[in-house]
Design an enzyme around this catalytic site. Sequence first.
Site, PDB file in Angstrom:
ATOM      1  N   HIS A 197      -3.668  -1.508  -4.561  1.00 34.94           N
ATOM      2  CA  HIS A 197      -5.023  -1.786  -4.171  1.00 34.94           C
ATOM      3  C   HIS A 197      -5.575  -0.478  -3.796  1.00 34.94           C
ATOM      4  CE1 HIS A 197      -5.313  -2.090   0.541  1.00 34.94           C
ATOM      5  NE2 HIS A 197      -4.246  -1.904   0.381  1.00 34.94           N
ATOM      6  N   SER A 241       0.541  -1.225  -0.017  1.00 37.89           N
ATOM      7  CA  SER A 241       0.065  -0.619  -0.214  1.00 37.89           C
ATOM      8  C   SER A 241       0.253   0.983  -0.045  1.00 37.89           C
ATOM      9  CB  SER A 241      -0.772  -0.198   0.625  1.00 37.89           C
ATOM     10  OG  SER A 241      -1.803  -1.585   1.148  1.00 37.89           O
TER      11      SER A 241
END
Lengths: 240, 74
Positions: free
Chosen positions: A145, A122
């Site tokens: 993501h 992330s």
Amino acid sequence: MINQLQNEQNPSIEEELKKKNVMQSIQQLGQTTVPSLESNIYCLPVIGQIEGHLVMPPQNKTTKYEHVIPQIVAAEQNPKIEGMVIVLNTVGGDVEAGLAIAEMIASMSKPTVSIVLGGGHSIGVPIAVSSDVSFIAETATMTIHPIRLNGLVIGVPQTFEYIEKMQDRVIQFIARHSKVDDEKLRDLMFRTGELARDIGTNVVGKDAVNMGLIDRVGGISDAMIELNRLIKKNKGELLQ
Amino acid sequence: MIHYTPLPPELIFYNPEESASSSLREVMIDGVQMLVEINPTMELKIVRLLSGNPMHYLDPRLQPGNILQLIPKI
């Protein structure tokens, strides 16, 4: 006398005792001076969650921005420090804190090398790509993501626009500091069928290099060799 | 605040014991910043170093788990 005799017979015990005494005196730190072991490389570990505006509950291992940001300032300013190595094993965290750290690293004048070990997920991705040269261990992974809002979300169209804007901050930073373009990154971020409980992609070692996200696959020695080369180049010792 | 992580929020923000972290303190000893646990006997147990100098991590006195005694200077 008896003691002395015993000590003569058993020099190892005597040595042990001496060591213990030294340790005890050292334990009274503050009175003894620690011999300074200087290193010309600053090591910045980014581990666990990246903690920003909110203090995290104690079960989280965190890297706090109030630690890291002054450390980077100090490393930049200290003439003894010639380069910085960023070691990442992070599950992400606060977007603002992560981007702040990434921007700080990217704007350093001294050579920086990052190495992703284990995971750089992330918000760890912008930090990993912010250095001059990035490395990833063969087994390390990076999860790409979409970002999401926590807490109260007002269900209006503007909320979507806001998330989109926040997402663009991350995407644009990664695109600017790596060889992946905006489009490819979005494709990775919104891909379905790759992650068990989310949409997005999990890229492992070599894949991250093949898609241009990370510069090279390698370990600590590769990172150090590269950093030393960059330091020499920075000092003007290496003419190319 | 936007939290960007693959971990589920209930895992991150779940707080098992509010008082669990109360004995952890950040201190600077001889120029080395570290996270220590303070015992009731006022001894400091090193939990984690927060230093950027890689050499500090090789110092045998600063290994995690080591106990430092607080001795007041007069």
